[in-house]
Design a protein around this motif. Structure first.
Motif, PDB file in Angstrom:
ATOM      1  N   ALA A 311      91.352  73.863  37.526  1.00  0.00           N
ATOM      2  CA  ALA A 311      91.365  72.411  37.760  1.00  0.00           C
ATOM      3  C   ALA A 311      91.127  72.085  39.229  1.00  0.00           C
ATOM      4  O   ALA A 311      90.553  71.035  39.555  1.00  0.00           O
ATOM      5  CB  ALA A 311      92.689  71.814  37.302  1.00  0.00           C
ATOM      6  N   LYS A 312      91.551  72.974  40.126  1.00  0.00           N
ATOM      7  CA  LYS A 312      91.322  72.753  41.557  1.00  0.00           C
ATOM      8  C   LYS A 312      89.847  72.532  41.857  1.00  0.00           C
ATOM      9  O   LYS A 312      89.488  71.764  42.756  1.00  0.00           O
ATOM     10  CB  LYS A 312      91.766  73.980  42.363  1.00  0.00           C
ATOM     11  CG  LYS A 312      93.232  74.301  42.397  1.00  0.00           C
ATOM     12  CD  LYS A 312      93.397  75.506  43.332  1.00  0.00           C
ATOM     13  CE  LYS A 312      94.787  76.067  43.364  1.00  0.00           C
ATOM     14  NZ  LYS A 312      94.903  77.184  44.320  1.00  0.00           N
ATOM     15  N   TRP A 313      88.996  73.234  41.125  1.00  0.00           N
ATOM     16  CA  TRP A 313      87.567  73.240  41.425  1.00  0.00           C
ATOM     17  C   TRP A 313      86.769  72.347  40.487  1.00  0.00           C
ATOM     18  O   TRP A 313      85.560  72.195  40.650  1.00  0.00           O
ATOM     19  CB  TRP A 313      87.049  74.681  41.387  1.00  0.00           C
ATOM     20  CG  TRP A 313      88.047  75.624  41.993  1.00  0.00           C
ATOM     21  CD1 TRP A 313      88.745  76.623  41.377  1.00  0.00           C
ATOM     22  CD2 TRP A 313      88.503  75.618  43.355  1.00  0.00           C
ATOM     23  NE1 TRP A 313      89.608  77.233  42.256  1.00  0.00           N
ATOM     24  CE2 TRP A 313      89.481  76.641  43.481  1.00  0.00           C
ATOM     25  CE3 TRP A 313      88.188  74.849  44.475  1.00  0.00           C
ATOM     26  CZ2 TRP A 313      90.144  76.902  44.679  1.00  0.00           C
ATOM     27  CZ3 TRP A 313      88.847  75.107  45.667  1.00  0.00           C
ATOM     28  CH2 TRP A 313      89.808  76.124  45.763  1.00  0.00           C
ATOM     29  N   LYS A 314      87.440  71.743  39.503  1.00  0.00           N
ATOM     30  CA  LYS A 314      86.770  70.830  38.576  1.00  0.00           C
ATOM     31  C   LYS A 314      87.065  69.368  38.906  1.00  0.00           C
ATOM     32  O   LYS A 314      86.243  68.489  38.656  1.00  0.00           O
ATOM     33  CB  LYS A 314      87.191  71.131  37.134  1.00  0.00           C
ATOM     34  CG  LYS A 314      86.663  72.443  36.577  1.00  0.00           C
ATOM     35  CD  LYS A 314      87.036  72.576  35.100  1.00  0.00           C
ATOM     36  CE  LYS A 314      86.395  73.807  34.480  1.00  0.00           C
ATOM     37  NZ  LYS A 314      86.969  75.068  34.970  1.00  0.00           N
ATOM     38  N   LEU A 315      88.262  69.094  39.420  1.00  0.00           N
ATOM     39  CA  LEU A 315      88.654  67.724  39.724  1.00  0.00           C
ATOM     40  C   LEU A 315      87.797  67.143  40.843  1.00  0.00           C
ATOM     41  O   LEU A 315      87.331  67.858  41.728  1.00  0.00           O
ATOM     42  CB  LEU A 315      90.119  67.668  40.159  1.00  0.00           C
ATOM     43  CG  LEU A 315      91.192  67.761  39.076  1.00  0.00           C
ATOM     44  CD1 LEU A 315      92.560  67.925  39.719  1.00  0.00           C
ATOM     45  CD2 LEU A 315      91.168  66.521  38.187  1.00  0.00           C
ATOM     46  N   THR A 316      87.626  65.816  40.794  1.00  0.00           N
ATOM     47  CA  THR A 316      87.008  65.083  41.892  1.00  0.00           C
ATOM     48  C   THR A 316      87.861  63.844  42.173  1.00  0.00           C
ATOM     49  O   THR A 316      88.669  63.425  41.331  1.00  0.00           O
ATOM     50  CB  THR A 316      85.581  64.627  41.549  1.00  0.00           C
ATOM     51  OG1 THR A 316      85.639  63.676  40.466  1.00  0.00           O
ATOM     52  CG2 THR A 316      84.707  65.807  41.135  1.00  0.00           C
ATOM     53  N   GLN A 317      87.664  63.267  43.352  1.00  0.00           N
ATOM     54  CA  GLN A 317      88.383  62.036  43.669  1.00  0.00           C
ATOM     55  C   GLN A 317      88.064  60.945  42.662  1.00  0.00           C
ATOM     56  O   GLN A 317      88.951  60.200  42.227  1.00  0.00           O
ATOM     57  CB  GLN A 317      88.027  61.576  45.088  1.00  0.00           C
ATOM     58  CG  GLN A 317      88.640  62.444  46.183  1.00  0.00           C
ATOM     59  CD  GLN A 317      88.226  62.009  47.566  1.00  0.00           C
ATOM     60  OE1 GLN A 317      87.061  62.122  47.923  1.00  0.00           O
ATOM     61  NE2 GLN A 317      89.166  61.506  48.343  1.00  0.00           N
ATOM     62  N   GLN A 318      86.800  60.867  42.274  1.00  0.00           N
ATOM     63  CA  GLN A 318      86.401  59.825  41.332  1.00  0.00           C
ATOM     64  C   GLN A 318      87.016  60.054  39.958  1.00  0.00           C
ATOM     65  O   GLN A 318      87.426  59.101  39.285  1.00  0.00           O
ATOM     66  CB  GLN A 318      84.879  59.768  41.213  1.00  0.00           C
ATOM     67  CG  GLN A 318      84.370  58.574  40.398  1.00  0.00           C
ATOM     68  CD  GLN A 318      84.817  57.244  40.974  1.00  0.00           C
ATOM     69  OE1 GLN A 318      84.643  56.986  42.164  1.00  0.00           O
ATOM     70  NE2 GLN A 318      85.399  56.389  40.146  1.00  0.00           N
ATOM     71  N   SER A 319      87.102  61.309  39.519  1.00  0.00           N
ATOM     72  CA  SER A 319      87.690  61.578  38.197  1.00  0.00           C
ATOM     73  C   SER A 319      89.162  61.170  38.157  1.00  0.00           C
ATOM     74  O   SER A 319      89.644  60.680  37.135  1.00  0.00           O
ATOM     75  CB  SER A 319      87.528  63.055  37.825  1.00  0.00           C
ATOM     76  OG  SER A 319      88.359  63.891  38.617  1.00  0.00           O
ATOM     77  N   ILE A 320      89.868  61.338  39.274  1.00  0.00           N
ATOM     78  CA  ILE A 320      91.274  60.921  39.317  1.00  0.00           C
ATOM     79  C   ILE A 320      91.378  59.397  39.275  1.00  0.00           C
ATOM     80  O   ILE A 320      92.220  58.835  38.553  1.00  0.00           O
ATOM     81  CB  ILE A 320      91.972  61.499  40.562  1.00  0.00           C
ATOM     82  CG1 ILE A 320      92.083  63.021  40.443  1.00  0.00           C
ATOM     83  CG2 ILE A 320      93.366  60.887  40.735  1.00  0.00           C
ATOM     84  CD1 ILE A 320      92.736  63.701  41.631  1.00  0.00           C
ATOM     85  N   LEU A 321      90.516  58.694  40.015  1.00  0.00           N
ATOM     86  CA  LEU A 321      90.511  57.230  39.981  1.00  0.00           C
ATOM     87  C   LEU A 321      90.189  56.719  38.577  1.00  0.00           C
ATOM     88  O   LEU A 321      90.809  55.767  38.090  1.00  0.00           O
ATOM     89  CB  LEU A 321      89.499  56.680  40.983  1.00  0.00           C
ATOM     90  CG  LEU A 321      89.849  56.859  42.463  1.00  0.00           C
ATOM     91  CD1 LEU A 321      88.680  56.410  43.334  1.00  0.00           C
ATOM     92  CD2 LEU A 321      91.110  56.087  42.823  1.00  0.00           C
ATOM     93  N   ASP A 322      89.222  57.353  37.919  1.00  0.00           N
ATOM     94  CA  ASP A 322      88.866  56.959  36.551  1.00  0.00           C
ATOM     95  C   ASP A 322      90.036  57.181  35.595  1.00  0.00           C
ATOM     96  O   ASP A 322      90.288  56.373  34.694  1.00  0.00           O
ATOM     97  CB  ASP A 322      87.655  57.757  36.073  1.00  0.00           C
ATOM     98  CG  ASP A 322      86.374  57.382  36.813  1.00  0.00           C
ATOM     99  OD1 ASP A 322      86.356  56.330  37.465  1.00  0.00           O
ATOM    100  OD2 ASP A 322      85.408  58.173  36.746  1.00  0.00           O
ATOM    101  N   THR A 323      90.757  58.282  35.807  1.00  0.00           N
ATOM    102  CA  THR A 323      91.903  58.590  34.951  1.00  0.00           C
ATOM    103  C   THR A 323      93.020  57.576  35.144  1.00  0.00           C
ATOM    104  O   THR A 323      93.664  57.144  34.172  1.00  0.00           O
ATOM    105  CB  THR A 323      92.415  60.014  35.248  1.00  0.00           C
ATOM    106  OG1 THR A 323      91.387  60.955  34.947  1.00  0.00           O
ATOM    107  CG2 THR A 323      93.631  60.338  34.401  1.00  0.00           C
TER     108      THR A 323
END
Length: 396
Positions: A311-323
């Motif tokens: 998950a460290k290498w799959k997550l992005t800032q945008q994916s967290i905002l979308d979530t």
């Protein structure tokens, strides 16, 4: 330790699949082991351990050798840092162990590199949690996750399960304050175990088990698990209710509900109805239906990096905002399924306040008929995965 080139090559190819092709570590290894049935348990354990450890420490390893995609060299770094002598193979002929150790010491001054997190994630987590808390949690999440079983009390009690497992050489330890949980003292593939096939237990982290235990349950409940996935918490609730009351398990992914049906049959849980969420009409049809509503919402998964280091290498800032935006929508839309005086349990496998306490506070601003009864955070440094849970009551 004797090293085998074919195993190291398999690790390198697995790392390429995980890092470059963004595949999930557990799925990559599952497929690899099926393709190599001749491997013994020691070979599988070695490949799994090295692969997971290299994923956890990916940034540190590639920073030492200054190559993000040379996975053979990254494995060489892992071997040197574990004080394992490098074999005289062509791939390792130019490796200087002393250089690797000196470079590691030099890089240890940068905590994001030392603990192997992307800079953006390190900065975000430090802002969310504070530098000291994040430094502690980031380190703990680089430890190997424990294998935790949940005794299925529909079929057996925890003492008898522990005795049965011990009789076949599987030693376990009970978990304080999580009454149905057993930790495996030694890691092994438990899914081939006959007691698992008979439905005597599920594999479920102790922190996850605390979520289902956060409800006080009575008879004649109508429980909706609205983000059920494959149903780990649904099955726990069914066991707590002793197959009484009704549980409706819902998800937007129908294949996950199909998996839940298989698991519920194995577990002997017969009070579960599954509903595939196709659109808002599915939710509206259940308006005011539930006495208890579980919203174990999609999240960043920051709390389970110990278990899912990729998950460290799959997550992005945008994916967290979308979530975070999705969580807000689920809370506002799905809460309509709760009856007056019913209880809503909001939970995530994140340790970020933006997904947890802050999300609940925003919900309360526009839904004043709800109030907080209790809340709890489980941090990875406590030994298990990280979770947040908040129980709310609808007052009218």
């Amino acid at each position: 330790m004797k090293l085998y080139k074919n195993l190291i090559d398999s690790v390198a190819k697995s790392l390429n699949e995980i890092i470059v092709n963004k595949k999930y570590t557990d799925k990559v290894l599952e497929r690899l082991f099926k393709q190599n049935p001749q491997w013994g348990s020691r070979d599988r354990r070695f490949v799994a351990e090295v692969t997971y450890d290299c994923v956890r420490n990916y940034r540190l390893h590639y920073s030492i050798i200054e190559s993000e995609k040379n996975f053979w060299l990254q494995i060489a770094v892992w071997l040197v840092l574990k004080n394992i002598e490098l074999p005289q193979w062509q791939e390792f002929v130019h490796i200087d162990p002393n250089f690797i150790k000196k470079k590691e010491q030099l890089l240890s001054n940068n905590p994001a590199i030392k603990q192997s997190y992307p800079d953006w994630l390190w900065e975000l987590a430090s802002t969310e949690l504070g530098d000291d808390v994040w430094l502690k949690e980031s380190s703990s999440m680089n430890e190997q996750a424990k294998v935790v079983l949940r005794c299925n009390t529909l079929k057996i009690n925890i003492n008898d399960l522990q005795k049965k497992l011990n009789a076949i050489g599987i030693e376990t330890t009970k978990v304080n304050d999580v009454k149905d949980a057993l930790i495996l003292n030694k890691r092994q593939n438990i899914f081939t175990n006959e007691f698992f096939k008979q439905g005597f237990f599920e594999v479920q982290d102790a922190g996850s088990q605390e979520i289902s235990n956060f409800f006080d349950l009575a008879q004649n409940e109508i429980i909706i698990d609205a983000c059920a996935g494959a149903g780990g918490k649904t099955l726990h609730l069914a066991a707590r209710l002793n197959n009484k009351s009704n549980i409706i398990s819902m998800d937007v992914e129908e294949w996950k509900l199909d998996e839940l049906k298989k698991r519920s049959k194995r577990a002997g849980a017969f009070n579960i109805e599954t509903i595939h969420i196709k659109n808002n009409e599915t939710i509206n049809n259940l308006k005011g239906k539930a006495t208890k509503l579980l919203l174990d919402v999609p999240c960043s998964g920051i709390g389970v990096i110990k278990r899912n280091p990729d998950a460290k290498w799959k997550l992005t800032q945008q994916s967290i905002l979308d979530t975070i935006a999705l969580q807000k929508n689920i809370l506002n839309d799905y809460s309509k399924m709760l009856k007056p005086n019913g209880e809503l349990l909001y939970s995530t496998c994140s340790i970020f306040p933006s997904e947890n306490k802050n999300q609940v506070n925003e919900f309360l601003k526009t839904n004043p008929e709800f109030k907080i009864i209790k809340e709890k955070s489980v941090m990875p440094s406590q030994g298990f995965d990280g979770f947040y849970m908040c129980l709310l009551k609808k007052t009218n």
